[in-house]
Scaffold this motif. Sequence first.
Motif, PDB file in Angstrom:
ATOM      1  N   ALA A   1       0.836  -1.212   0.000  1.00  0.00           N
ATOM      2  CA  ALA A   1       0.000   0.000   0.000  1.00  0.00           C
ATOM      3  C   ALA A   1       0.872   1.264   0.000  1.00  0.00           C
ATOM      4  O   ALA A   1       0.634   2.199  -0.773  1.00  0.00           O
ATOM      5  CB  ALA A   1      -0.916  -0.023   1.217  1.00  0.00           C
TER       6      ALA A   1
ATOM      7  N   GLY B   1       3.506   3.428  -1.157  1.00  0.00           N
ATOM      8  CA  GLY B   1       4.359   3.474  -2.347  1.00  0.00           C
ATOM      9  C   GLY B   1       4.455   4.901  -2.853  1.00  0.00           C
ATOM     10  O   GLY B   1       4.302   5.862  -2.090  1.00  0.00           O
ATOM     11  N   LEU B   2       4.667   5.010  -4.152  1.00  0.00           N
ATOM     12  CA  LEU B   2       4.831   6.340  -4.741  1.00  0.00           C
ATOM     13  C   LEU B   2       3.583   7.183  -4.496  1.00  0.00           C
ATOM     14  O   LEU B   2       3.654   8.402  -4.327  1.00  0.00           O
ATOM     15  CB  LEU B   2       5.076   6.205  -6.245  1.00  0.00           C
ATOM     16  N   GLY B   3       2.426   6.503  -4.466  1.00  0.00           N
ATOM     17  CA  GLY B   3       1.152   7.194  -4.239  1.00  0.00           C
ATOM     18  C   GLY B   3       1.151   7.935  -2.917  1.00  0.00           C
ATOM     19  O   GLY B   3       0.548   9.003  -2.793  1.00  0.00           O
ATOM     20  N   ASN B   4       1.801   7.380  -1.903  1.00  0.00           N
ATOM     21  CA  ASN B   4       1.780   8.022  -0.583  1.00  0.00           C
ATOM     22  C   ASN B   4       2.757   9.172  -0.491  1.00  0.00           C
ATOM     23  O   ASN B   4       2.500  10.166   0.179  1.00  0.00           O
ATOM     24  CB  ASN B   4       2.193   7.018   0.503  1.00  0.00           C
TER      25      ASN B   4
ATOM     26  N   TYR C   1       4.921   1.139 -13.514  1.00  0.00           N
ATOM     27  CA  TYR C   1       5.396   1.450 -12.160  1.00  0.00           C
ATOM     28  C   TYR C   1       6.901   1.127 -12.078  1.00  0.00           C
ATOM     29  O   TYR C   1       7.692   1.868 -11.516  1.00  0.00           O
ATOM     30  CB  TYR C   1       4.602   0.596 -11.179  1.00  0.00           C
TER      31      TYR C   1
ATOM     32  N   PHE D   1      -6.000   3.632  -5.268  1.00  0.00           N
ATOM     33  CA  PHE D   1      -4.600   3.463  -5.657  1.00  0.00           C
ATOM     34  C   PHE D   1      -3.715   3.293  -4.428  1.00  0.00           C
ATOM     35  O   PHE D   1      -2.896   2.376  -4.356  1.00  0.00           O
ATOM     36  CB  PHE D   1      -4.142   4.673  -6.476  1.00  0.00           C
ATOM     37  N   THR D   2      -3.910   4.171  -3.452  1.00  0.00           N
ATOM     38  CA  THR D   2      -2.998   4.146  -2.312  1.00  0.00           C
ATOM     39  C   THR D   2      -3.127   2.856  -1.510  1.00  0.00           C
ATOM     40  O   THR D   2      -2.144   2.357  -0.965  1.00  0.00           O
ATOM     41  CB  THR D   2      -3.180   5.388  -1.413  1.00  0.00           C
TER      42      THR D   2
ATOM     43  N   SER E   1      -3.820  -0.028  -2.741  1.00  0.00           N
ATOM     44  CA  SER E   1      -3.594  -1.161  -3.659  1.00  0.00           C
ATOM     45  C   SER E   1      -4.858  -2.003  -3.807  1.00  0.00           C
ATOM     46  O   SER E   1      -4.787  -3.237  -3.804  1.00  0.00           O
ATOM     47  CB  SER E   1      -2.458  -2.075  -3.173  1.00  0.00           C
TER      48      SER E   1
ATOM     49  N   ILE F   1      -4.562  -7.547  -5.223  1.00  0.00           N
ATOM     50  CA  ILE F   1      -3.246  -7.650  -4.582  1.00  0.00           C
ATOM     51  C   ILE F   1      -3.435  -8.155  -3.148  1.00  0.00           C
ATOM     52  O   ILE F   1      -2.763  -9.084  -2.696  1.00  0.00           O
ATOM     53  CB  ILE F   1      -2.562  -6.253  -4.521  1.00  0.00           C
TER      54      ILE F   1
HETATM   55  N1  PFF Z   1      -0.358   1.471  -3.465  1.00  0.00           N
HETATM   56  C1  PFF Z   1       0.781   1.776  -4.269  1.00  0.00           C
HETATM   57  C2  PFF Z   1       1.143   3.238  -4.091  1.00  0.00           C
HETATM   58  O1  PFF Z   1       0.478   3.949  -3.336  1.00  0.00           O
HETATM   59  O2  PFF Z   1       2.095   3.675  -4.713  1.00  0.00           O
HETATM   60  C3  PFF Z   1       0.620   1.522  -5.728  1.00  0.00           C
HETATM   61  C4  PFF Z   1      -0.162   0.316  -6.122  1.00  0.00           C
HETATM   62  C5  PFF Z   1       0.319  -0.948  -5.816  1.00  0.00           C
HETATM   63  C6  PFF Z   1      -1.346   0.471  -6.771  1.00  0.00           C
HETATM   64  C7  PFF Z   1      -0.434  -2.042  -6.146  1.00  0.00           C
HETATM   65  C8  PFF Z   1      -2.117  -0.605  -7.107  1.00  0.00           C
HETATM   66  C9  PFF Z   1      -1.651  -1.842  -6.795  1.00  0.00           C
HETATM   67  F1  PFF Z   1      -2.391  -2.883  -7.111  1.00  0.00           F
END
Ligand code: PFF
Length: 510
Positions: free
Chosen positions: A22, A24-27, A103, A233-234, A236, A241
């Motif tokens: 969870a 990742g780059l999104g956070n 990604y 997104f954040t 996941s 997943i």
């Molecule tokens: N959650 C990850 C982020 O915030 O960067 C990105 C991500 C991973 C999105 C896995 C979707 C996913 F299925």
Amino acid sequence: MTVERGTWRSKLGFILAASGSAIGLGNIVFFSANAYKFGAGAFYVPYFVALFVIGLPIMILELGLGRFTRRSLPESLRMIDGPRGEFAGWFGILNATIITMYYITILGWAVGMLVGSFSSLWQPSAVPAFGLDAGVLNNSMSYFFNMISEYNTIAFVALVWALNMVVVFWGTRSIEAVVKIFVPLMWVFMIVLILRGVTLPGGMQGVFLLFTPNFSVMSDPEVWQGAFSQMFFTLSLGFGIMTTYASYLPKDSDDVGNASSICFMNCSFEFIAGLAIFSLLFAFAIAPKASTLSMMFFVVPEGIAAFPFAVKLFGILFFVLLIMAGLTSSVSLVEALIAAVLDKFPHAGRKRVVALVAAIGMTGSIAFAWPMVIDKGLASDGTLGLSLLDMFDHWVFQYGLMICGLLECVLVGWVYDVDKVLAHINETSSIKLGGKFKVLIRYIVPAIIIFVIGWNLITQELMQGLYGTSFELSGANWLPWLVFAGWLGFALGGAFLLTRLTDTNSEGAA
Ligand code: PFF
């Protein structure tokens, strides 16, 4: 044939792996970019609504599905609704595959910037990219565009794929070993960045801004749409997943407790990342731009370059943080695909599937890194690879994620018996779910997702034309249509083919 599936060695290992996916780059960058775009402090209101109305319920649902069926998404949805369910699962996994590809390209570029940090990135002498006026591009922007327009950058992308392969090679065992080091380290690095940010002269003003709500934006549907997409997104969610990771848990695990811990870890990291980014940018009066890539590669580096001392050190720290956070997310994407293929073709063997996934995935990542310059004026994305990345991201992120979430809710809420799922979750969970969960899964979440998809379709595709058609593409005006068809063909066509293939291992059905 019974598949030898992995298991987490400890509950902590699972929580670290899932929160590593969870976080990742999104956070690190996307949240701050969105918060800035959507009224700073006021963004927290739609953000928390999105967390409790969409994020937590779907997280519980995905964990419950995986734990109970002990299968990855396509097989677990097949147990609910036969081939139709499996088709929906593959649609999710194939959308996730596209995300995995780009990604990892982005992580490859982060590695390139890290390498650059040791040489000329932080010296204000970068040759302006594409011969553009130095005043148009800041130093890191020039460095970035010069880098992505060189063929040797592809080597960084290959390196990140190699790292992913090593981490997923032994399945849960190797993933667990890596997240136990990387996830705590990510928190440490982030705290160091916050301390640096808030102690800069003027840094606290950025923090105050993050807490100063501008409630006038709340009536703007785009703000809500932004918060809901960000939440998917954040956390996941949508691509199974979490279902895959939960399929490696003991049967008696607590879904509601686990979902709460993952959401809490993810959202608190996002929250403190906001403190770091807002303080360091506002200390230098730099406005965060609402794009993950620009935040990662030009905006935050521009702030770091203006630090009074230890620029190189903090620059390295920032890119290492991005790479660690990104890697623990990308391995979850790669593992979800591997697990789905292995569940369907158990006899293929893990090694062969890892090699196949890496070969296909790396090909896609290289396409997204393709350095051919097609837009010298940088009116849009510069290179062919980045333009492709931007367009595929649009379809997968704005539509793919949401459609998958909708399908999960419809399958569980309407096609299957939602009471049965609820009973399974309640059986092992410390906090018992009631009728509200059912209402969320059956009505509220689908209604919100339909609103977001409809909103995107109307405001983007209908009002502005198919995404990408306004880009500068050196005459390749058919590219946006090709990408759109490519997305549909890969995700829908691929899901259809994979579902039709037999050899399904459906043992252990619910
Ligand atoms: N959650 C990850 C982020 O915030 O960067 C990105 C991500 C991973 C999105 C896995 C979707 C996913 F299925």
